[in-house]
Design a protein around this motif. Sequence first.
Motif, PDB file in Angstrom:
ATOM      1  N   ARG A 120      19.224  -4.277  30.736  1.00 12.85           N
ATOM      2  CA  ARG A 120      20.562  -3.670  30.637  1.00 12.85           C
ATOM      3  C   ARG A 120      21.643  -4.722  30.838  1.00 12.85           C
ATOM      4  O   ARG A 120      22.656  -4.737  30.124  1.00 12.85           O
ATOM      5  N   SER A 121      21.434  -5.615  31.799  1.00 14.81           N
ATOM      6  CA  SER A 121      22.414  -6.664  32.067  1.00 14.81           C
ATOM      7  C   SER A 121      22.575  -7.587  30.864  1.00 14.81           C
ATOM      8  O   SER A 121      23.700  -7.925  30.468  1.00 14.81           O
ATOM      9  N   ALA A 122      21.464  -7.997  30.256  1.00 20.84           N
ATOM     10  CA  ALA A 122      21.540  -8.875  29.080  1.00 20.84           C
ATOM     11  C   ALA A 122      22.272  -8.188  27.932  1.00 20.84           C
ATOM     12  O   ALA A 122      23.151  -8.788  27.293  1.00 20.84           O
ATOM     13  N   ASN A 123      21.950  -6.933  27.685  1.00 20.22           N
ATOM     14  CA  ASN A 123      22.611  -6.212  26.597  1.00 20.22           C
ATOM     15  C   ASN A 123      24.097  -6.020  26.870  1.00 20.22           C
ATOM     16  O   ASN A 123      24.926  -6.146  25.959  1.00 20.22           O
ATOM     17  N   ARG A 124      24.440  -5.725  28.127  1.00 20.46           N
ATOM     18  CA  ARG A 124      25.849  -5.530  28.480  1.00 20.46           C
ATOM     19  C   ARG A 124      26.629  -6.837  28.343  1.00 20.46           C
ATOM     20  O   ARG A 124      27.721  -6.865  27.779  1.00 20.46           O
ATOM     21  N   ARG A 125      26.064  -7.924  28.843  1.00 22.38           N
ATOM     22  CA  ARG A 125      26.784  -9.194  28.850  1.00 22.38           C
ATOM     23  C   ARG A 125      26.870  -9.841  27.473  1.00 22.38           C
ATOM     24  O   ARG A 125      27.823 -10.562  27.185  1.00 22.38           O
ATOM     25  N   THR A 176      10.008  -7.081  28.303  1.00 22.70           N
ATOM     26  CA  THR A 176      11.337  -7.420  28.815  1.00 22.70           C
ATOM     27  C   THR A 176      11.835  -8.718  28.217  1.00 22.70           C
ATOM     28  O   THR A 176      12.996  -8.811  27.774  1.00 22.70           O
ATOM     29  N   PHE A 177      10.985  -9.744  28.195  1.00 16.36           N
ATOM     30  CA  PHE A 177      11.404 -11.016  27.593  1.00 16.36           C
ATOM     31  C   PHE A 177      11.733 -10.840  26.111  1.00 16.36           C
ATOM     32  O   PHE A 177      12.701 -11.429  25.609  1.00 16.36           O
ATOM     33  N   GLU A 178      10.961 -10.018  25.414  1.00 14.61           N
ATOM     34  CA  GLU A 178      11.262  -9.754  24.010  1.00 14.61           C
ATOM     35  C   GLU A 178      12.605  -9.030  23.863  1.00 14.61           C
ATOM     36  O   GLU A 178      13.375  -9.311  22.941  1.00 14.61           O
ATOM     37  N   GLY A 179      12.894  -8.119  24.786  1.00 12.16           N
ATOM     38  CA  GLY A 179      14.166  -7.413  24.745  1.00 12.16           C
ATOM     39  C   GLY A 179      15.348  -8.337  25.011  1.00 12.16           C
ATOM     40  O   GLY A 179      16.389  -8.240  24.344  1.00 12.16           O
ATOM     41  N   VAL A 180      15.195  -9.244  25.974  1.00  7.57           N
ATOM     42  CA  VAL A 180      16.265 -10.212  26.252  1.00  7.57           C
ATOM     43  C   VAL A 180      16.440 -11.133  25.051  1.00  7.57           C
ATOM     44  O   VAL A 180      17.567 -11.445  24.647  1.00  7.57           O
ATOM     45  N   GLN A 181      15.330 -11.570  24.445  1.00  4.98           N
ATOM     46  CA  GLN A 181      15.441 -12.412  23.257  1.00  4.98           C
ATOM     47  C   GLN A 181      16.171 -11.676  22.138  1.00  4.98           C
ATOM     48  O   GLN A 181      16.973 -12.268  21.414  1.00  4.98           O
ATOM     49  N   GLN A 182      15.915 -10.376  22.001  1.00  4.39           N
ATOM     50  CA  GLN A 182      16.605  -9.602  20.974  1.00  4.39           C
ATOM     51  C   GLN A 182      18.106  -9.531  21.260  1.00  4.39           C
ATOM     52  O   GLN A 182      18.921  -9.619  20.335  1.00  4.39           O
ATOM     53  N   ALA A 183      18.480  -9.388  22.537  1.00  2.00           N
ATOM     54  CA  ALA A 183      19.910  -9.365  22.887  1.00  2.00           C
ATOM     55  C   ALA A 183      20.558 -10.710  22.561  1.00  2.00           C
ATOM     56  O   ALA A 183      21.688 -10.757  22.048  1.00  2.00           O
ATOM     57  N   THR A 215      19.421 -12.812  20.271  1.00  2.00           N
ATOM     58  CA  THR A 215      19.418 -12.889  18.812  1.00  2.00           C
ATOM     59  C   THR A 215      20.630 -12.184  18.228  1.00  2.00           C
ATOM     60  O   THR A 215      21.306 -12.725  17.334  1.00  2.00           O
ATOM     61  N   ALA A 216      20.929 -10.993  18.713  1.00  2.00           N
ATOM     62  CA  ALA A 216      22.080 -10.241  18.211  1.00  2.00           C
ATOM     63  C   ALA A 216      23.375 -11.008  18.458  1.00  2.00           C
ATOM     64  O   ALA A 216      24.278 -11.024  17.601  1.00  2.00           O
ATOM     65  N   ASP A 217      23.474 -11.667  19.613  1.00  2.00           N
ATOM     66  CA  ASP A 217      24.678 -12.445  19.900  1.00  2.00           C
ATOM     67  C   ASP A 217      24.748 -13.676  18.990  1.00  2.00           C
ATOM     68  O   ASP A 217      25.824 -14.021  18.500  1.00  2.00           O
ATOM     69  N   VAL A 218      23.622 -14.356  18.770  1.00  2.00           N
ATOM     70  CA  VAL A 218      23.602 -15.506  17.858  1.00  2.00           C
ATOM     71  C   VAL A 218      24.014 -15.066  16.453  1.00  2.00           C
ATOM     72  O   VAL A 218      24.791 -15.764  15.772  1.00  2.00           O
ATOM     73  N   GLU A 219      23.537 -13.924  16.007  1.00  2.00           N
ATOM     74  CA  GLU A 219      23.931 -13.420  14.690  1.00  2.00           C
ATOM     75  C   GLU A 219      25.428 -13.151  14.633  1.00  2.00           C
ATOM     76  O   GLU A 219      26.080 -13.406  13.603  1.00  2.00           O
ATOM     77  N   ALA A 220      26.000 -12.653  15.733  1.00  2.00           N
ATOM     78  CA  ALA A 220      27.449 -12.463  15.790  1.00  2.00           C
ATOM     79  C   ALA A 220      28.164 -13.816  15.717  1.00  2.00           C
ATOM     80  O   ALA A 220      29.207 -13.949  15.055  1.00  2.00           O
ATOM     81  N   CYS A 221      27.605 -14.823  16.400  1.00  2.00           N
ATOM     82  CA  CYS A 221      28.169 -16.179  16.309  1.00  2.00           C
ATOM     83  C   CYS A 221      28.125 -16.694  14.873  1.00  2.00           C
ATOM     84  O   CYS A 221      29.067 -17.351  14.398  1.00  2.00           O
ATOM     85  N   GLN A 222      27.042 -16.396  14.173  1.00  2.00           N
ATOM     86  CA  GLN A 222      26.921 -16.826  12.782  1.00  2.00           C
ATOM     87  C   GLN A 222      27.963 -16.140  11.902  1.00  2.00           C
ATOM     88  O   GLN A 222      28.591 -16.783  11.055  1.00  2.00           O
ATOM     89  N   ARG A 223      28.166 -14.857  12.103  1.00  2.00           N
ATOM     90  CA  ARG A 223      29.179 -14.139  11.313  1.00  2.00           C
ATOM     91  C   ARG A 223      30.577 -14.662  11.586  1.00  2.00           C
ATOM     92  O   ARG A 223      31.440 -14.640  10.717  1.00  2.00           O
ATOM     93  N   ASN A 224      30.784 -15.146  12.819  1.00  2.00           N
ATOM     94  CA  ASN A 224      32.108 -15.643  13.205  1.00  2.00           C
ATOM     95  C   ASN A 224      32.312 -17.119  12.859  1.00  2.00           C
ATOM     96  O   ASN A 224      33.390 -17.659  13.084  1.00  2.00           O
ATOM     97  N   GLY A 225      31.276 -17.776  12.360  1.00  2.00           N
ATOM     98  CA  GLY A 225      31.416 -19.174  11.979  1.00  2.00           C
ATOM     99  C   GLY A 225      31.193 -20.166  13.097  1.00  2.00           C
ATOM    100  O   GLY A 225      31.568 -21.338  12.968  1.00  2.00           O
TER     101      GLY A 225
END
Length: 197
Positions: free
Chosen positions: A68-73, A127-134, A136-146
């Motif tokens: 939850r903390s990883a997804n929130r942050r 849990t580690f897979e879930g944190v990696q997914q969180a 990953t989603a942030d990295v993808e947002a970084c990619q969309r933002n350049g």
Amino acid sequence: MPRPREFDEERVLNAARDQFWTTGFAGTSMDAIAAATGLGKGSLYGAFGGKRELFHRVFDDHCDAALRSANRRLGGDDERAFERLTAYLLDHATACAEPSHRGCLLAKGTAELAEHDELISARSRKTFEGVQQAITADVEACQRNGDIDPAADARQLAGLLLTVHRGIEALGKAGIDESTLRGITETALAHLPRPPR
């Protein structure tokens, strides 16, 4: 009809978690848990089962909280994605350098029990897979933002950052200072692939 429990379950679980966190699974006796929680051993067995079942419960709760903390942050708009990622990793480096830092119960429980306890192994992996997914989603947002090269494999980069994140934990427990831990983290962030000019 079973009698209602006459204790605060959350308080008891938190006290048991803290005892396991401090002394590990093997180093924690039911006597120690009884002393920490204020409950008799009979009440503990009746409410939660044995020591292993109680550890499974607090480990599961801790894993849920970590995810939850990883997804929130790490969740949010694309424009601040790199800022969130940086803060998530650097805050962890700072926390791991604190002398009072007990380490992560997820890491401790995994290291101590995963080889011999399939429930702990499966829960830690999830849990580690879930944190990696969180991440990953942030990295993808970084990619969309350049901020990160959109051609890069976001999941692979997230795996690298997760490895840095967990490695910082181990280095902090070994007494490596904050400046070094933050420097390692900053180096990892600086070497993420940037968009081509």
